[in-house]
Design a protein around this motif. Structure first.
Motif, PDB file in Angstrom:
ATOM      1  N   ALA A  83      44.534  12.217  65.147  1.00  0.00           N
ATOM      2  CA  ALA A  83      43.788  12.599  63.943  1.00  0.00           C
ATOM      3  C   ALA A  83      43.660  14.116  63.844  1.00  0.00           C
ATOM      4  CB  ALA A  83      42.408  11.942  63.964  1.00  0.00           C
ATOM      5  N   LEU A  84      43.432  14.766  64.969  1.00  0.00           N
ATOM      6  CA  LEU A  84      43.334  16.228  64.992  1.00  0.00           C
ATOM      7  C   LEU A  84      44.658  16.876  64.569  1.00  0.00           C
ATOM      8  CD1 LEU A  84      41.336  16.701  68.330  1.00  0.00           C
ATOM      9  CD2 LEU A  84      40.520  17.323  66.033  1.00  0.00           C
ATOM     10  N   GLN A  85      45.768  16.280  65.023  1.00  0.00           N
ATOM     11  CA  GLN A  85      47.093  16.789  64.645  1.00  0.00           C
ATOM     12  C   GLN A  85      47.315  16.687  63.140  1.00  0.00           C
ATOM     13  OE1 GLN A  85      49.908  14.543  66.989  1.00  0.00           O
ATOM     14  NE2 GLN A  85      49.240  15.437  68.933  1.00  0.00           N
ATOM     15  N   LYS A  86      46.655  15.712  62.513  1.00  0.00           N
ATOM     16  CA  LYS A  86      46.792  15.491  61.070  1.00  0.00           C
ATOM     17  C   LYS A  86      45.750  16.270  60.268  1.00  0.00           C
ATOM     18  CE  LYS A  86      50.333  12.745  60.902  1.00  0.00           C
ATOM     19  NZ  LYS A  86      51.547  13.142  60.163  1.00  0.00           N
ATOM     20  N   GLY A  87      44.977  17.125  60.942  1.00  0.00           N
ATOM     21  CA  GLY A  87      44.022  17.971  60.243  1.00  0.00           C
ATOM     22  C   GLY A  87      42.676  17.343  59.948  1.00  0.00           C
ATOM     23  N   VAL A  88      42.387  16.201  60.546  1.00  0.00           N
ATOM     24  CA  VAL A  88      41.095  15.540  60.342  1.00  0.00           C
ATOM     25  C   VAL A  88      40.001  16.316  61.081  1.00  0.00           C
ATOM     26  CG1 VAL A  88      39.745  13.448  60.802  1.00  0.00           C
ATOM     27  CG2 VAL A  88      42.130  13.261  60.042  1.00  0.00           C
ATOM     28  N   VAL A  89      38.884  16.553  60.405  1.00  0.00           N
ATOM     29  CA  VAL A  89      37.720  17.127  61.080  1.00  0.00           C
ATOM     30  C   VAL A  89      36.978  15.949  61.716  1.00  0.00           C
ATOM     31  CG1 VAL A  89      35.608  18.490  60.857  1.00  0.00           C
ATOM     32  CG2 VAL A  89      37.577  18.969  59.371  1.00  0.00           C
ATOM     33  N   VAL A  90      37.209  15.774  63.032  1.00  0.00           N
ATOM     34  CA  VAL A  90      36.719  14.596  63.752  1.00  0.00           C
ATOM     35  C   VAL A  90      35.196  14.570  63.797  1.00  0.00           C
ATOM     36  CG1 VAL A  90      36.669  13.453  66.016  1.00  0.00           C
ATOM     37  CG2 VAL A  90      38.822  14.361  65.105  1.00  0.00           C
ATOM     38  N   ASN A  91      34.658  13.406  63.519  1.00  0.00           N
ATOM     39  CA  ASN A  91      33.212  13.120  63.495  1.00  0.00           C
ATOM     40  C   ASN A  91      32.483  13.860  62.376  1.00  0.00           C
ATOM     41  OD1 ASN A  91      33.462  11.286  65.547  1.00  0.00           O
ATOM     42  ND2 ASN A  91      32.926  12.729  67.168  1.00  0.00           N
ATOM     43  N   GLU A  92      33.287  14.339  61.403  1.00  0.00           N
ATOM     44  CA  GLU A  92      32.734  14.814  60.127  1.00  0.00           C
ATOM     45  C   GLU A  92      33.447  14.089  58.987  1.00  0.00           C
ATOM     46  OE1 GLU A  92      32.255  19.020  59.515  1.00  0.00           O
ATOM     47  OE2 GLU A  92      31.741  19.357  61.627  1.00  0.00           O
ATOM     48  N   ASP A  93      34.747  14.399  58.811  1.00  0.00           N
ATOM     49  CA  ASP A  93      35.523  13.645  57.814  1.00  0.00           C
ATOM     50  C   ASP A  93      35.500  12.148  58.151  1.00  0.00           C
ATOM     51  OD1 ASP A  93      36.184  16.102  56.756  1.00  0.00           O
ATOM     52  OD2 ASP A  93      38.205  16.154  57.623  1.00  0.00           O
ATOM     53  N   ILE A  94      35.749  11.881  59.408  1.00  0.00           N
ATOM     54  CA  ILE A  94      35.768  10.499  59.908  1.00  0.00           C
ATOM     55  C   ILE A  94      34.896  10.419  61.158  1.00  0.00           C
ATOM     56  CG2 ILE A  94      37.179   8.602  60.828  1.00  0.00           C
ATOM     57  CD1 ILE A  94      39.576   9.761  59.329  1.00  0.00           C
ATOM     58  N   LEU A  95      33.958   9.469  61.176  1.00  0.00           N
ATOM     59  CA  LEU A  95      33.187   9.200  62.389  1.00  0.00           C
ATOM     60  C   LEU A  95      33.981   8.242  63.262  1.00  0.00           C
ATOM     61  CD1 LEU A  95      29.468   8.701  61.210  1.00  0.00           C
ATOM     62  CD2 LEU A  95      30.568  10.768  62.099  1.00  0.00           C
ATOM     63  N   PHE A  96      34.044   8.523  64.560  1.00  0.00           N
ATOM     64  CA  PHE A  96      34.789   7.679  65.494  1.00  0.00           C
ATOM     65  C   PHE A  96      33.814   6.951  66.422  1.00  0.00           C
ATOM     66  CE2 PHE A  96      38.104  10.352  63.955  1.00  0.00           C
ATOM     67  CZ  PHE A  96      39.285   9.631  64.112  1.00  0.00           C
ATOM     68  N   ALA A  97      33.944   5.638  66.475  1.00  0.00           N
ATOM     69  CA  ALA A  97      33.113   4.796  67.352  1.00  0.00           C
ATOM     70  C   ALA A  97      34.025   4.026  68.287  1.00  0.00           C
ATOM     71  CB  ALA A  97      32.258   3.847  66.524  1.00  0.00           C
ATOM     72  N   SER A  98      33.448   3.488  69.375  1.00  0.00           N
ATOM     73  CA  SER A  98      34.305   2.841  70.369  1.00  0.00           C
ATOM     74  C   SER A  98      33.499   1.924  71.286  1.00  0.00           C
ATOM     75  CB  SER A  98      35.019   3.916  71.186  1.00  0.00           C
ATOM     76  OG  SER A  98      35.964   3.343  72.040  1.00  0.00           O
ATOM     77  N   TYR A  99      34.197   1.408  72.329  1.00  0.00           N
ATOM     78  CA  TYR A  99      33.606   0.508  73.321  1.00  0.00           C
ATOM     79  C   TYR A  99      33.833   1.057  74.727  1.00  0.00           C
ATOM     80  CZ  TYR A  99      34.182  -2.927  69.502  1.00  0.00           C
ATOM     81  OH  TYR A  99      34.168  -3.584  68.302  1.00  0.00           O
ATOM     82  N   ALA A 100      32.883   0.808  75.599  1.00  0.00           N
ATOM     83  CA  ALA A 100      32.983   0.991  77.062  1.00  0.00           C
ATOM     84  C   ALA A 100      32.098   2.100  77.606  1.00  0.00           C
ATOM     85  CB  ALA A 100      34.415   1.198  77.534  1.00  0.00           C
ATOM     86  N   ASN A 101      31.876   3.182  76.837  1.00  0.00           N
ATOM     87  CA  ASN A 101      31.028   4.276  77.314  1.00  0.00           C
ATOM     88  C   ASN A 101      31.502   4.784  78.673  1.00  0.00           C
ATOM     89  OD1 ASN A 101      28.828   6.105  77.322  1.00  0.00           O
ATOM     90  ND2 ASN A 101      27.601   4.690  78.540  1.00  0.00           N
ATOM     91  N   ILE A 102      32.770   5.188  78.742  1.00  0.00           N
ATOM     92  CA  ILE A 102      33.337   5.656  80.012  1.00  0.00           C
ATOM     93  C   ILE A 102      32.732   7.008  80.402  1.00  0.00           C
ATOM     94  CG2 ILE A 102      35.496   4.396  79.684  1.00  0.00           C
ATOM     95  CD1 ILE A 102      36.822   7.049  78.901  1.00  0.00           C
ATOM     96  N   SER A 103      32.791   7.311  81.686  1.00  0.00           N
ATOM     97  CA  SER A 103      32.204   8.553  82.209  1.00  0.00           C
ATOM     98  C   SER A 103      32.834   9.795  81.587  1.00  0.00           C
ATOM     99  CB  SER A 103      32.367   8.611  83.735  1.00  0.00           C
ATOM    100  OG  SER A 103      31.764   7.496  84.348  1.00  0.00           O
ATOM    101  N   ALA A 104      34.125   9.720  81.240  1.00  0.00           N
ATOM    102  CA  ALA A 104      34.836  10.874  80.690  1.00  0.00           C
ATOM    103  C   ALA A 104      34.288  11.299  79.329  1.00  0.00           C
ATOM    104  CB  ALA A 104      36.326  10.560  80.574  1.00  0.00           C
ATOM    105  N   ASN A 105      33.566  10.415  78.641  1.00  0.00           N
ATOM    106  CA  ASN A 105      33.040  10.757  77.310  1.00  0.00           C
ATOM    107  C   ASN A 105      32.166  12.011  77.332  1.00  0.00           C
ATOM    108  OD1 ASN A 105      34.325   8.677  76.017  1.00  0.00           O
ATOM    109  ND2 ASN A 105      32.546   7.337  75.901  1.00  0.00           N
ATOM    110  N   LYS A 106      31.375  12.145  78.408  1.00  0.00           N
ATOM    111  CA  LYS A 106      30.457  13.288  78.472  1.00  0.00           C
ATOM    112  C   LYS A 106      31.190  14.614  78.641  1.00  0.00           C
ATOM    113  CE  LYS A 106      28.539  11.345  82.029  1.00  0.00           C
ATOM    114  NZ  LYS A 106      27.675  10.972  83.174  1.00  0.00           N
ATOM    115  N   HIS A 107      32.474  14.545  79.030  1.00  0.00           N
ATOM    116  CA  HIS A 107      33.264  15.760  79.224  1.00  0.00           C
ATOM    117  C   HIS A 107      34.286  15.968  78.096  1.00  0.00           C
ATOM    118  CE1 HIS A 107      31.487  15.859  83.182  1.00  0.00           C
ATOM    119  NE2 HIS A 107      31.990  14.679  83.464  1.00  0.00           N
TER     120      HIS A 107
END
Length: 338
Positions: free
Chosen positions: A261-285
């Motif tokens: 999405a970033l490569q396509k010029g999307v302003v992530v979590n503004e133009d499009i909100l992204f949600a997901s499953y699992a809450n992995i440890s890497a999310n905080k980084h």
């Protein structure tokens, strides 16, 4: 280095029979207190350890549990194995671990190897390709009970530990709707995974409850590869009316989706909100974590599954019967916000 002490050595030193030593070490009521204490004290002094092969022969148990996961490198499964190991050690069991690498063929091969190693029971989270269960049902003839967790089979006659991703998906839809998002897209996983069907049902029902039109152009699938996810995101972004929110199958799919999405010029979590499953440890980084992720509590799932299997094994030993009834435990889910 001295030889490993044996029951025979203890018996010789105390001038008693081997059977008396064996009974005393197992706290048999017929052995007098004085004799029992003398035997137990000497055993402790000599650092005597019971012969595991002898215990196996007597109890017909190996005290080994097989555990098969799709991929240990995934944060969810590394946390779940910790929960499994902690409970196993408390009960005197060791773990024989294998990975399916999301291949049903490898899953079958690992199970065959574990049966040869005489495991007492099996914990398994199914591969993404597993849509037939003959290799698992065959364990019944070896009297090896199975407990499934996280990725579980669709049939009822199975002991399972899982989270309701259906409820969690509805909760995500509700939260995104409250953020003003009305065109909510969904990137699902492979059809073979039962959780994919649960997610899709949760998505459809969640959208319907908000009186939003269900547009199947907003639903894409990935085989969980980066290329598969890129193709799904590309289709969504090229819609005449692109989404203003995207729910991904898990946080790994999310990372790949955001990258494209970033490569396509999307302003992530503004133009499009992204949600997901699992809450992995890497999310905080992560530079662009999901705005909301569904925590499925892998450590607790592992603990619960291991406790369930030990209960089954204990009942089997007491009753001398194979697994006759099946237990199913749902571990609660929770939305985590970045």
């Amino acid at each position: 280095m001295s030889d490993i002490p044996t029951i025979k050595e203890i018996a010789k030193r105390l001038n008693v029979s081997v059977s008396t030593v064996s009974r005393a070490l197992n706290d048999h009521p017929r052995i007098g207190l004085k004799t029992k204490q003398a035997i137990q004290n000497l055993a402790k002094e000599l650092n005597y350890e019971p012969n595991p092969k002898a215990i196996f022969f007597k109890q017909k148990k190996s005290f080994v549990i097989g555990v098969i996961l799709p991929l240990i490198a995934e944060d969810f499964f590394s946390k779940s194995i910790s929960g499994i190991e902690d409970v196993a050690m408390e009960h005197g069991y060791t773990i024989l671990f294998g990975q399916s690498h999301d291949s049903i063929t490898k899953e079958q091969t690992v199970i065959e190897a574990m049966v040869k190693q005489r495991i007492d029971g099996l914990l398994i989270s199914l591969s993404k390709e597993t849509n037939k269960y003959n290799h698992l049902e065959a364990l019944d003839k070896y009297n090896i009970p199975v407990v499934y967790f996280d990725r579980v089979p669709p049939f009822e006659r199975a002991s399972k530990v899982f989270c309701s991703v259906y409820k969690g998906t509805e909760q995500m839809i509700e939260w995104l709707f409250r953020q003003g998002r009305k065109r909510i897209a969904f990137i699902n996983g492979p059809d073979e995974i039962a959780a994919s069907r649960e997610r899709l049902k949760g998505y459809m029902d969640g959208v319907s409850k908000k009186k939003l039109k269900i547009d199947m152009q907003m639903v894409e699938k990935t085989d969980l590869s980066e290329a598969g996810t890129q193709l799904a995101v590309n289709k969504l972004l090229n819609l005449k009316r692109p989404p203003d929110a995207i729910i991904s199958f898990n946080d790994y799919v999310h990372l790949d989706a955001v990258k494209f999405a970033l490569q396509k010029g999307v302003v992530v979590n503004e133009d499009i909100l992204f949600a997901s499953y699992a809450n992995i440890s890497a999310n905080k980084h992560a530079a662009y974590p999901p705005v909301v992720s569904l925590d499925q509590f892998p450590y607790q799932q592992g603990q619960t599954a291991m406790n369930m299997l030990i209960d089954i094994l204990n009942k089997k030993q007491l009753e001398g019967a194979s697994q006759a009834s099946f237990e199913q435990v749902e571990v609660p889910v929770s939305l985590v916000y970045s």
